[in-house]
Design a protein around this motif. Structure first.
Motif, mmCIF file in Angstrom:
data_model
loop_
_atom_site.group_PDB
_atom_site.id
_atom_site.type_symbol
_atom_site.label_atom_id
_atom_site.label_comp_id
_atom_site.label_asym_id
_atom_site.label_seq_id
_atom_site.Cartn_x
_atom_site.Cartn_y
_atom_site.Cartn_z
ATOM 1 N N LEU A 228 0.828 -1.208 0.000
ATOM 2 C CA LEU A 228 0.000 0.000 0.000
ATOM 3 C C LEU A 228 0.863 1.259 0.000
ATOM 4 N N ILE A 229 1.941 1.243 0.786
ATOM 5 C CA ILE A 229 2.847 2.395 0.825
ATOM 6 C C ILE A 229 3.452 2.650 -0.553
ATOM 7 N N ASN A 230 3.894 1.577 -1.181
ATOM 8 C CA ASN A 230 4.548 1.713 -2.486
ATOM 9 C C ASN A 230 3.597 2.207 -3.567
ATOM 10 N N ASN A 231 2.307 2.028 -3.365
ATOM 11 C CA ASN A 231 1.331 2.432 -4.374
ATOM 12 C C ASN A 231 0.484 3.626 -3.951
ATOM 13 N N SER A 232 0.831 4.248 -2.849
ATOM 14 C CA SER A 232 0.117 5.452 -2.420
ATOM 15 C C SER A 232 0.911 6.687 -2.829
ATOM 16 N N ARG A 233 0.285 7.804 -2.728
ATOM 17 C CA ARG A 233 0.884 9.063 -3.181
ATOM 18 C C ARG A 233 1.875 9.585 -2.145
ATOM 19 N N GLU A 234 3.049 10.001 -2.594
ATOM 20 C CA GLU A 234 4.018 10.613 -1.706
ATOM 21 C C GLU A 234 3.468 11.948 -1.203
ATOM 22 N N PRO A 235 3.496 12.190 0.113
ATOM 23 C CA PRO A 235 2.930 13.438 0.648
ATOM 24 C C PRO A 235 3.569 14.693 0.063
ATOM 25 N N HIS A 236 4.866 14.634 -0.244
ATOM 26 C CA HIS A 236 5.580 15.826 -0.707
ATOM 27 C C HIS A 236 5.630 15.939 -2.225
ATOM 28 N N SER A 237 4.883 15.096 -2.935
ATOM 29 C CA SER A 237 4.994 15.070 -4.396
ATOM 30 C C SER A 237 4.509 16.358 -5.052
ATOM 31 N N ASN A 238 3.653 17.131 -4.384
ATOM 32 C CA ASN A 238 3.161 18.378 -4.987
ATOM 33 C C ASN A 238 3.448 19.577 -4.092
ATOM 34 N N TRP A 239 4.578 19.556 -3.409
ATOM 35 C CA TRP A 239 4.944 20.663 -2.533
ATOM 36 C C TRP A 239 5.788 21.724 -3.235
ATOM 37 N N LYS A 240 5.990 21.590 -4.523
ATOM 38 C CA LYS A 240 6.774 22.541 -5.315
ATOM 39 C C LYS A 240 8.210 22.653 -4.816
ATOM 40 N N ILE A 241 8.751 21.529 -4.365
ATOM 41 C CA ILE A 241 10.159 21.491 -3.959
ATOM 42 C C ILE A 241 11.020 21.336 -5.212
ATOM 43 N N PRO A 242 11.970 22.235 -5.429
ATOM 44 C CA PRO A 242 12.837 22.110 -6.615
ATOM 45 C C PRO A 242 13.543 20.762 -6.613
ATOM 46 N N SER A 243 13.381 20.019 -7.677
ATOM 47 C CA SER A 243 13.953 18.671 -7.726
ATOM 48 C C SER A 243 15.469 18.680 -7.606
ATOM 49 N N GLU A 244 16.118 19.757 -8.115
ATOM 50 C CA GLU A 244 17.572 19.798 -8.062
ATOM 51 C C GLU A 244 18.099 20.047 -6.650
ATOM 52 N N ASP A 245 17.230 20.506 -5.739
ATOM 53 C CA ASP A 245 17.651 20.786 -4.362
ATOM 54 C C ASP A 245 17.158 19.727 -3.384
ATOM 55 N N ASN A 246 16.595 18.662 -3.887
ATOM 56 C CA ASN A 246 15.959 17.657 -3.047
ATOM 57 C C ASN A 246 16.900 16.478 -2.804
ATOM 58 N N ILE A 247 16.965 16.040 -1.546
ATOM 59 C CA ILE A 247 17.732 14.846 -1.188
ATOM 60 C C ILE A 247 16.805 13.897 -0.441
ATOM 61 N N ASP A 248 16.712 12.661 -0.917
ATOM 62 C CA ASP A 248 15.956 11.625 -0.226
ATOM 63 C C ASP A 248 16.916 10.782 0.601
ATOM 64 N N VAL A 249 16.648 10.684 1.880
ATOM 65 C CA VAL A 249 17.468 9.872 2.766
ATOM 66 C C VAL A 249 16.711 8.581 3.064
ATOM 67 N N GLY A 250 17.231 7.495 2.558
ATOM 68 C CA GLY A 250 16.586 6.212 2.775
ATOM 69 C C GLY A 250 17.046 5.578 4.071
ATOM 70 N N MET A 251 16.100 4.956 4.760
ATOM 71 C CA MET A 251 16.435 4.268 5.999
ATOM 72 C C MET A 251 15.451 3.136 6.226
ATOM 73 N N ALA A 252 15.930 2.076 6.822
ATOM 74 C CA ALA A 252 15.103 0.904 7.081
ATOM 75 C C ALA A 252 14.385 1.057 8.408
ATOM 76 N N ILE A 253 13.090 0.702 8.430
ATOM 77 C CA ILE A 253 12.293 0.730 9.646
ATOM 78 C C ILE A 253 11.866 -0.706 9.953
ATOM 79 N N PRO A 254 12.504 -1.355 10.895
ATOM 80 C CA PRO A 254 12.110 -2.733 11.223
ATOM 81 C C PRO A 254 10.842 -2.740 12.069
ATOM 82 N N LEU A 255 9.836 -3.442 11.603
ATOM 83 C CA LEU A 255 8.577 -3.527 12.344
ATOM 84 C C LEU A 255 8.254 -4.984 12.659
#
Length: 717
Positions: free
Chosen positions: A690-717
């Protein structure tokens, strides 16, 4: 000017006119479903022509009293008063109960939003109050959540069936005058439904302005037709006497109980009436139903009963065989019926929008794109092997009963009435709703299974999403850290002084707050006349390794969902890359329950006192506003920081956002199911899907793509 209680306290002519206009517009959204029920009620009740006129009178009495007790008394006079910040529906009831019980919905309280609106996550339960039975019992909380998710799922199922049964019932009218068009009923119905959904982009407000006059004309027309039919057998008016209702049950026994499933069709749309109050308001609904909707419904059902007594064969297609067969009148009513049934579908579509939006706000549904089309009011299928009316009835009766249970709790826990009133409400309406539901459940093999199956699937999706989201929030809270857990306490710079200009002025507001157990004292300043300068740590070293953290020119924004502690993203980032911008901002985006937020209320900036150039920021947006994190937002943020921290050397007055290095750091979490039993692992894997197929909350925040950094991290549940 004298004001009736039903009108707003502000009794100006402008306010009264606006309320009356809303009441009229509500006809086009709220009452389309219940207003078009006469198209199929009697045909759904009688399988064969009745042989005893007393049965017709008895069923008519059942219909009249059902409309009186359920929509009028229960919903219009009682249920719609249990709104949550102007919104209705089972999810709104849950939000209302949660706040009044001191439950935290989003993992945090948001008291600073009280200046803007009663945001749903704000608990209004005092810490001094004794916890009620909801707060004390985890089992009760789980049962309530299951009930509301099932109720919301049933409303969605209701919205799935309404276009089919309403539109097809209207289109079938052309068979009476043109029998050779029978095969065109389903294709034409499909075309109408497609056009209906294409019109949703124009919004509830615009749609209701177009639909309200049509429904008004429809109600007037069926009232006149009802009066015309009543003259055939005026004695049907005695059906208002409840004696005939009880007499029918006495004479027919179990058969009389089975008829309740057909009578229930006269009540379709009552839950939409409640859920749609967010598109209008409570007083508009109260003003519109009693004088404009209730009388035409009673008259048309009386007229149909009179014609059935006169000619029992009309039950095969009651509505179309009991209207004037004159060419012009008949085809005029036919076109009006088509338009009215389109509107009936719209009422459930609007309710479906409301339910979906509420579910997302309560973390019970994956994120989807929501476009608000009105700044004034938030709230704006053919199945060949299924008996649609039976499936429809199961959905309606189930939601009615769930609403009764939830409101019983609201009466005592929220309205603070004595338990006697809750018990009385439950005794009366649970008996009525339970009788309707029991009658429809007998026909599960004939089509009722579809509604229940659909509701269970949707409720399962909502339950897994809520469960997974809760686990993720709990993980963040459990692993929450403070800056002192990351940096050594060994170097300070700066001076300590205090300036106070007009400290006693009421306009100057300053308060020390503890940032959600961060152990970091900050200062909230809403006036610029106070300046505080204290010792601050400018040089940073990682705790443990002693590695120096480089302070780079520019601004860095680390986004977090909960607003509690230091973002996990920052902790993960700093351990792998020991360098941060000179201006470091931990920011939370917060939607609030108003259409627009003024620029003076947009930002709440908290300066972390011990650390130079580090701030906590809350950016608030109304539900009509697009979230924007562009250079204009950064420019306003810099101005606020300069105001509360004039010693911040890295933000010079002449500096422009476009001339500075700005980095937006966003979290991209990967859920890793832990070793456990196979059922839990499967549920977590579905949550990941469901997460992988839902909309990213920040997808329409008008954040310049060239200034954006995604930090990936694992969440063990």
């Amino acid at each position: 000017m004298f004001c009736f209680n039903i009108l707003p306290e502000d009794c100006s002519e402008t306010t009264i006119f606006a309320t009356l206009l809303l009441a009229f517009q509500s006809l086009g959204i709220v009452y389309g479903d219940i207003g078009t029920s006469p198209l199929y009620v009697f045909s759904g009740i009688f399988d064969t022509p009745p042989t005893d006129s007393r049965d017709v009178i008895g069923i008519l009495s059942l219909i009249i009293w059902s409309i009186t007790i359920v929509p009028l008394v229960k919903y219009v006079l009682i249920v719609i008063k249990a709104d949550d910040n102007g919104e209705g529906g089972t999810l709104a009831l849950y939000s209302l109960l949660a706040r009044h019980s001191g439950l935290v919905i989003h993992g945090e309280t948001r008291k600073d939003d009280l200046t803007i609106g009663n945001y749903d996550a704000v608990s209004i339960s005092s810490n001094k109050d004794k916890p009620n039975f909801i707060k004390r019992s985890k089992k009760v909380q789980i049962v309530l959540l299951i009930l509301v998710m099932l109720g919301a799922s049933l409303v969605l199922g209701d919205g799935l069936l309404t276009p089919a049964i309403s539109v097809i019932s209207a289109v079938e009218g052309m068979e009476v005058q043109a029998p050779n068009l029978e095969k065109a009923v389903v294709p034409l119905s499909c075309v109408i439904i497609v056009l209906l959904f294409m019109g949703q982009q124009y919004g509830t407000d615009k749609v209701s302005k177009c639909f309200a006059p049509i429904i008004f004309l429809w109600l007037v027309s069926i009232a006149l037709i009802g009066i015309w039919n009543i003259t055939v057998h005026p004695r049907v008016m005695r059906a208002y006497n409840p004696y005939y209702m009880f007499d029918y049950f006495t004479r027919n026994g179990h058969r009389g109980f089975e008829v309740l499933g057909g009578v229930l069709l006269a009540l379709t749309g009552v839950e939409a009436l409640y859920a749609d109050i967010g598109h209008f308001n409570r007083r508009a609904i109260e003003l519109s139903f009693t004088p404009m909707v209730y009388p035409p419904l009673v008259l048309v059902y009386m007229g149909q009963a009179a014609r059935i007594i006169d000619d029992p064969t009309v039950v095969s297609n009651t509505f179309w065989l009991t209207i004037p067969q004159t060419g012009f009148i008949y085809w005029f009513i036919f076109i009006l019926a088509i338009l009215a049934t389109i509107i009936a579908s719209q009422s459930l579509i609007s309710a479906t929008f409301t339910v979906t939006h509420q579910a997302m706000r309560l973390d019970c549904f994956p994120k989807v794109k929501v476009v608000h089309t009105s700044s004034h009011h938030r709230g704006q299928i053919y199945i060949p092997e299924t008996n649609l009316t039976t499936a429809f009835g199961v959905a309606v009766a189930s939601v009615m009963l769930i609403t009764t249970f939830l409101l019983t709790i609201v009466i005592h826990a929220v309205w603070k009435f004595h338990k006697v009133f809750s018990i009385a409400f439950l005794s009366i309406f649970a008996l009525i709703d339970g009788a309707f539901l029991s009658s429809t459940l007998q026909k599960i093999p004939d089509g009722g299974w579809f509604t229940l199956a659909f509701a269970l699937v949707v409720a399962s999706v909502m339950g897994i999403w809520k469960w997974g989201t809760t686990l993720r929030v709990e993980y963040e809270l459990k692993n929450k850290i403070k800056l002192d857990d990351l940096f050594m306490d060994d170097e300070y710079s700066g001076t300590t002084s205090s300036e106070n200009e007009n400290n006693s002025s009421a306009s100057n507001k300053i308060s020390n707050v503890n940032l959600q157990d961060e152990a970091i004292t900050s200062t909230v300043i809403t006036s610029t006349t106070i300046t505080i300068r204290q010792s601050q740590r400018k040089q940073l070293r990682l705790l443990g390794s002693g590695l120096e953290v480089q302070r780079l020119p520019g601004i860095g924004l680390f986004y977090q969902d909960s607003g509690l502690g230091v973002p996990l993203t920052f902790s993960h980032f700093i351990q792998h890359l020991p360098a941060v911008p000179e201006t470091l901002i931990f920011i939370s985006i917060r939607p609030v329950a108003v259409p627009y937020v003024g620029e003076e209320d947009r930002l709440v900036v908290r300066k972390v006192r011990q650390y130079a150039g580090i701030y906590k920021v809350i950016a608030r947006y109304g539900y009509m506003e697009p979230i924007s994190q562009s250079h204009d937002f950064i420019r306003n943020l810099i101005e606020v920081i300069r105001t509360i921290d004039p010693e911040q050397n890295s933000l010079k007055p002449e500096a422009k956002p476009e001339d500075q290095a700005i980095t937006y750091v966003l979290s991209r979490q990967k859920i890793v199911p832990g070793a456990s039993n196979w059922m839990r692992e499967m549920a977590l894997r579905f949550f990941v899907f469901l997460i992988n197929n839902s909309r990213e909350p920040h997808s329409n925040w008008k954040i310049p793509s060239e200034d954006n950094i995604d930090v990936g991290m694992a969440i063990p549940l």
